[in-house]
Design an enzyme around this catalytic site. Structure first.
Site, short mmCIF file in Angstrom:
data_model
loop_
_atom_site.label_atom_id
_atom_site.label_comp_id
_atom_site.label_asym_id
_atom_site.label_seq_id
_atom_site.Cartn_x
_atom_site.Cartn_y
_atom_site.Cartn_z
N LYS A 59 -50.67 30.18 -33.68
CA LYS A 59 -49.33 29.86 -33.20
C LYS A 59 -48.71 28.76 -34.07
O LYS A 59 -49.40 27.99 -34.73
CB LYS A 59 -49.34 29.41 -31.73
CG LYS A 59 -50.09 28.08 -31.45
CD LYS A 59 -49.27 26.84 -31.70
CE LYS A 59 -50.05 25.55 -31.44
NZ LYS A 59 -49.35 24.33 -31.91
N PRO A 72 -56.47 28.33 -40.41
CA PRO A 72 -56.92 27.02 -40.87
C PRO A 72 -57.48 26.18 -39.71
O PRO A 72 -56.99 26.25 -38.58
CB PRO A 72 -55.65 26.37 -41.44
CG PRO A 72 -54.82 27.53 -41.86
CD PRO A 72 -55.09 28.61 -40.84
N GLY A 101 -53.23 22.33 -36.24
CA GLY A 101 -52.06 22.38 -35.37
C GLY A 101 -51.59 23.80 -35.10
O GLY A 101 -50.43 24.02 -34.75
N ASP A 140 -53.95 24.67 -24.59
CA ASP A 140 -53.27 25.74 -25.32
C ASP A 140 -53.85 27.12 -25.04
O ASP A 140 -53.26 28.14 -25.44
CB ASP A 140 -53.37 25.49 -26.83
CG ASP A 140 -52.40 24.42 -27.31
OD1 ASP A 140 -51.46 24.10 -26.57
OD2 ASP A 140 -52.58 23.92 -28.44
#
Length: 285
Positions: free
Chosen positions: A11, A94, A98, A136
């Site tokens: 995201k 990655p 974030g 999340d």
């Protein structure tokens, strides 16, 4: 069925605001979450007992500290699942970037176990359960475009943005989410992005309205500490991005391109830069 494989999508945040802090220390957020086409691949296989995990990245822990294992253990204990599961993760998102890489893997683990053991649970029930794994994770179960509030678990699905190319760069640095939030003064004079206005722009299908409202208050901490983030944003804009922003607490930066050829040229140009440890050209999902 004894085996299944799921894609776990990353995201970005089209907008991220921090509106306050709860007595328990958690920050209250208001943000627009958006899935993109960068994904990990999680394979689940039934075993007689226990939980085990392997990964194709040496950077990742594969013990109980991994969110995949935490989510699987929660599923086992909550629904009294007989037998065990072996997980294998192909990592492409990655790490510590974030982009909710760990959370989306956990979401895939829960959805995969729901399928593998034929539990028949609706996504809503999985989302409610998954909050205890990570803030999340509920969004990663939902996917797509959504307004996230509370600590990130209160979700409202939204229309997808108009189709664009998205250039994503994760520089070769690590950023501690804990550090960023500890140094953010949520009650101070922050430049809060217009999240409500972005919600309306999404509903209207106005890309310009979305671009005009892109903002991330966490940049006020991360950018001064890691100036390379500002450098990447500037290079993205110089390369033709219609807008550029840091995702989450960083250090990943994305740029939105309305022209496919310009996006490809920017990808080819910026992948040669020293800061481009990982670079992707993708789309909204």
């Amino acid at each position: 069925m004894d085996r299944c494989t799921l894609k776990a999508y990353a995201k970005i945040n089209l907008g991220l605001d921090v509106t306050g802090r709860l007595p328990n220390g958690y920050h209250q957020v208001k943000m627009i979450m958006q899935s993109v086409g960068i994904c990990d691949e999680l394979t689940l296989e039934k075993t007689p007992e226990g939980l085990s995990m392997t990964a194709d990245s040496e950077e990742l822990p594969t013990d109980e500290s991994n969110l995949v294992c935490k989510a699987a253990r929660l599923m086992q204990e909550t629904f009294h699942i007989p037998g065990g599961v072996r997980f294998h993760l192909k990592k492409r998102i990655p790490i510590a970037a974030g982009m909710a890489g760990g959370s989306t893997d956990a979401a895939a683990a829960m959805k995969g176990m729901n399928t593998l053991f034929r539990l028949g649970l609706p996504d809503k029930e999985l989302m409610e359960l998954s909050v205890s794994v990570g803030a999340d994770v509920p969004y990663c179960i939902l996917g797509g475009t959504a307004l996230a509030e509370g600590i990130g678990e209160k979700l409202t699905p939204l229309p997808s943005p108009p189709a664009c190319r998205v250039l994503v760069i994760k520089p070769d640095i690590g950023v501690s989410t804990k550090y960023v939030y500890e140094h953010l003064d949520a009650a101070g004079s922050l430049n809060h992005p217009d999240i409500d206005g972005m919600v309306n722009a999404l509903k209207e299908g106005s890309l310009q309205g979305i671009l005009n409202r892109m903002g991330n208050v966490l940049e006020t901490v991360t950018v001064p500490a890691y100036p390379v983030i500002r450098d990447i944003k500037e290079k993205m804009l110089s390369a033709g991005a219609a807008g550029s922003l840091m995702s989450g607490s960083g250090p990943t930066v994305f740029g939105i391109f309305t022209d496919q050829e310009r996006a490809r040229h920017a990808f080819d140009t910026l992948k040669t830069e020293a800061f481009s440890a990982q670079i992707f050209l993708t789309t909204f999902l």
